[in-house]
Write a protein that holds these residues in place. Structure first.
Motif, short mmCIF file in Angstrom:
data_model
loop_
_atom_site.label_atom_id
_atom_site.label_comp_id
_atom_site.label_asym_id
_atom_site.label_seq_id
_atom_site.Cartn_x
_atom_site.Cartn_y
_atom_site.Cartn_z
N MET A 166 18.85 3.34 20.54
CA MET A 166 19.90 2.33 20.49
C MET A 166 19.32 0.92 20.41
SD MET A 166 22.80 3.65 20.21
CE MET A 166 23.71 2.12 20.44
N ARG A 167 18.21 0.68 21.05
CA ARG A 167 17.57 -0.63 20.94
C ARG A 167 17.05 -0.86 19.53
NH1 ARG A 167 16.22 -3.99 25.41
NH2 ARG A 167 15.29 -5.21 23.74
N MET A 168 16.57 0.20 18.89
CA MET A 168 16.13 0.07 17.48
C MET A 168 17.31 -0.29 16.59
SD MET A 168 13.77 3.51 17.30
CE MET A 168 12.80 3.98 18.74
N LEU A 169 18.42 0.44 16.75
CA LEU A 169 19.61 0.16 15.95
C LEU A 169 20.16 -1.23 16.28
CD1 LEU A 169 21.81 1.06 13.98
CD2 LEU A 169 22.97 2.20 15.88
N GLY A 170 20.11 -1.59 17.57
CA GLY A 170 20.61 -2.90 17.98
C GLY A 170 19.82 -4.04 17.36
N GLU A 171 18.51 -3.89 17.25
CA GLU A 171 17.69 -4.94 16.64
C GLU A 171 18.12 -5.19 15.20
OE1 GLU A 171 13.00 -6.15 15.80
OE2 GLU A 171 13.49 -4.28 16.83
N MET A 172 18.35 -4.10 14.46
CA MET A 172 18.76 -4.24 13.06
C MET A 172 20.19 -4.76 12.95
SD MET A 172 16.95 -0.89 11.28
CE MET A 172 17.66 0.33 12.38
N SER A 198 26.03 -0.14 8.67
CA SER A 198 25.07 0.16 9.74
C SER A 198 23.77 0.73 9.21
CB SER A 198 25.71 1.08 10.77
OG SER A 198 24.90 1.23 11.90
N PHE A 199 23.29 1.83 9.81
CA PHE A 199 21.93 2.28 9.50
C PHE A 199 21.80 2.85 8.09
CE2 PHE A 199 24.08 5.44 12.12
CZ PHE A 199 23.96 6.62 11.39
N ILE A 220 27.00 7.73 20.45
CA ILE A 220 26.69 6.44 21.06
C ILE A 220 26.25 5.41 20.02
CG2 ILE A 220 24.23 6.78 21.57
CD1 ILE A 220 24.91 5.73 24.44
N GLU A 221 25.80 5.91 18.85
CA GLU A 221 25.39 5.00 17.77
C GLU A 221 26.58 4.30 17.11
OE1 GLU A 221 25.55 9.16 15.95
OE2 GLU A 221 25.01 8.24 17.85
N LEU A 222 27.79 4.60 17.56
CA LEU A 222 28.98 3.93 17.05
C LEU A 222 28.88 2.41 17.21
CD1 LEU A 222 32.00 3.93 16.10
CD2 LEU A 222 32.62 4.18 18.50
N LEU A 223 28.14 1.95 18.22
CA LEU A 223 28.00 0.51 18.44
C LEU A 223 27.42 -0.19 17.21
CD1 LEU A 223 26.76 0.26 22.13
CD2 LEU A 223 28.86 -0.67 21.18
N VAL A 245 21.02 14.95 15.05
CA VAL A 245 19.57 14.74 15.09
C VAL A 245 19.10 14.00 13.84
CG1 VAL A 245 17.33 15.89 15.10
CG2 VAL A 245 19.16 16.73 16.57
N ILE A 246 19.66 14.35 12.67
CA ILE A 246 19.29 13.65 11.44
C ILE A 246 19.64 12.17 11.56
CG2 ILE A 246 19.76 13.44 8.96
CD1 ILE A 246 20.32 16.43 8.90
N ASN A 247 20.80 11.86 12.13
CA ASN A 247 21.19 10.45 12.32
C ASN A 247 20.14 9.69 13.13
OD1 ASN A 247 23.64 10.78 10.98
ND2 ASN A 247 24.79 11.18 12.84
N TRP A 248 19.72 10.28 14.24
CA TRP A 248 18.77 9.61 15.12
C TRP A 248 17.39 9.48 14.48
CZ3 TRP A 248 20.95 13.38 19.22
CH2 TRP A 248 22.14 12.87 19.72
N VAL A 249 16.97 10.48 13.75
CA VAL A 249 15.69 10.40 13.03
C VAL A 249 15.75 9.29 11.99
CG1 VAL A 249 14.16 11.59 11.40
CG2 VAL A 249 15.01 12.79 13.43
N CYS A 250 16.86 9.19 11.26
CA CYS A 250 17.01 8.14 10.24
C CYS A 250 16.94 6.75 10.87
CB CYS A 250 18.34 8.31 9.50
SG CYS A 250 18.37 9.66 8.31
N ILE A 251 17.59 6.56 12.00
CA ILE A 251 17.56 5.26 12.68
C ILE A 251 16.13 4.91 13.08
CG2 ILE A 251 18.26 4.02 14.78
CD1 ILE A 251 20.90 5.62 14.66
#
Length: 452
Positions: free
Chosen positions: A58-64, A73-74, A212-215, A366-372
């Motif tokens: 989430m911190r990685m996604l938040g930075e972007m 988003s991602f 949780i990546e909805l943010l 899992v694919i979503n999180w790997v992509c992020i």
């Protein structure tokens, strides 16, 4: 550009409660008993370790998202910093994942309604929920945010009530505090099924954090994203500690781990022991709210992902069409109409359909999180090469990226050891090939139109 017409109608309180609600789903209310059976009291460790990895991501996604708050988003970030196919894959996989989530949650709505009214057809409850939530999402983004705020509040109040009531029981228990703390190690130890049981539990736990990546998706419509997104993401770790680890600690202290959830949901046990006779009805209301909440968020996020895909040419331009109030109306209606398939499936297979959907959803998450995680590494490389300074840096880059990737690979490996999830792992390469074929078709059509 059409992007400017998206209305920034999500207030800070909406984002904060959405962040709270996205970390609490039906997996915690009903799935915790099976997770406890896998690993005993060390379930707290499973939620903690998995939660830390999710926080890193989430911190990685938040930075972007803070650097460039957009609707796609991602998927948008993957295209910009990694390449055409990764962006195509990330966007369509996310959309597909949450279409499946929509179907699973709307199926759950029918199951929960049947608890009170067993004669109501499961498909009818699903259809009514679909129509109502779609209508709310078509009003404006503030209507979605307000609805999600109150439904998330129901979940948060339920969890906090359980923790406080559980703490009361611990203190007033006949054994007396701290004697009942010995339940954490008296029945086979803290980790009765060893490291293997803990690893298996982590697989199940990870999917409690799905959504949780909805943010990141809300960034395109959040008021003051530079302030509200970092605040929401930084609170994720505390939510995990309070809502998941705190809840499990209370449960493990109150009962021997091998007795938790044997007769009913762990939450029903808590309320029953406090002397609330309507415990099961209270829980059913809470999980019904949770299912509707997740469906509400899925319809919202799918419409925004289609909008973002269309903006960068990975989906038909019609998905960029906005209503007068700035709602991606076509994306909302199409996502909702595809979900209608589940109404038919609930009519044909009312008892089996939920597990069919679960097997499809898990690998997509899992694919979503790997992509992020991989996209963030490309983003940081871009920043270093171009002298760009991001406002909200991730933690311990690139160490946390590698740790997160290793953990996610481990999740996929462990999924092969769980019969109900094995099919999803087998289908993974097939799904990736389908996405690649779709991308090549899109490129060939684009090249053909340029030639003409």
């Amino acid at each position: 550009m059409a992007r400017k017409n998206l209305k920034r109608g999500l207030k800070n309180r909406h984002l904060q409660m959405m962040a709270l609600g996205s970390a609490i789903g039906t997996g915690l209310f009903y799935g915790s008993a099976s997770t406890i059976a896998l690993t005993g009291p060390s379930v707290m460790l499973a939620y903690l370790v998995s939660g830390i990895v999710i926080y890193f991501i989430m911190r990685m996604l938040g930075e972007m998202s803070v650097h460039e708050p957009v609707a796609g988003s991602f998927s948008y970030y993957a295209t910009k910093y990694w390449g055409g196919f990764p962006g195509f894959l990330a966007g369509w996989n996310y959309w597909y994942c949450y279409i499946m989530v929509s179907m699973a949650e709307i199926t759950a709505v029918g199951i929960y309604v049947n608890y009170w009214w067993p004669d109501v057809p499961q498909w009818l409850s699903a259809l009514i929920c679909l129509i109502v939530i779609t209508a709310i999402n078509l009003v404006n983004v503030s209507a979605y945010g307000e609805t999600e705020f109150w439904m998330a509040l129901v979940k948060v109040v339920a969890i906090l009530s359980m923790i406080f009531l559980g703490a009361y029981l611990i203190i007033t228990n006949p054994l007396g505090y701290p004697a009942n703390i010995s339940n954490l190690w008296n029945y086979g130890g803290f980790m009765p099924n060893g490291v293997w049981g803990l690893a298996m539990a982590c697989v199940v736990v990870m999917f409690s954090y799905g959504g949780i990546e909805l943010l990141g998706i809300t960034a395109g419509e959040a008021e003051e994203p530079d302030r509200s997104i970092p605040k929401a993401i930084n609170q994720v770790i505390w939510r995990i500690l309070i809502f998941y680890v705190g809840t499990m600690f209370v449960l493990m202290c109150l009962w021997p781990w091998n007795q938790v959830g044997m007769e009913s949901s762990p939450f029903v046990q808590i309320f029953d022991n406090v002397g609330i006779p309507a415990a099961a009805h209270i829980l059913n209301f809470v999980v019904l709210s949770a299912a509707v909440s997740v469906y509400n968020s899925a319809i919202y996020s799918n419409a925004r992902m289609l909008y973002g895909l269309a903006e960068k040419g990975d989906a038909p331009k019609v998905f960029m069409m906005l209503s007068a109030r700035g709602v991606p109306i076509v994306g909302t209606l199409v996502s909702s109409c595809i979900t209608l398939i589940i109404v038919v499936m609930n009519y044909l297979f009312p008892s089996q359909i939920f597990m069919y959907l679960f097997a499809v959803v898990v690998i997509s998450a899992v694919i979503n999180w790997v992509c992020i995680t991989l996209t963030h590494m490309k983003f940081r490389k871009y920043c270093e090469e171009n002298g760009v300074h991001s406002k909200f840096k991730s933690i311990l880059y690139p160490l946390t990226n590698y740790v997160s990737l290793a953990f996610l690979v481990g999740v996929i490996v462990m999924m092969t050891q769980i019969p109900d999830m094995r099919l999803a792992v087998i289908a993974l390469p097939i799904w990736l090939c389908i996405l690649y074929a779709g991308y090549r078709f899109k490129v060939s059509r684009h090249n053909k139109s340029n030639v003409e």
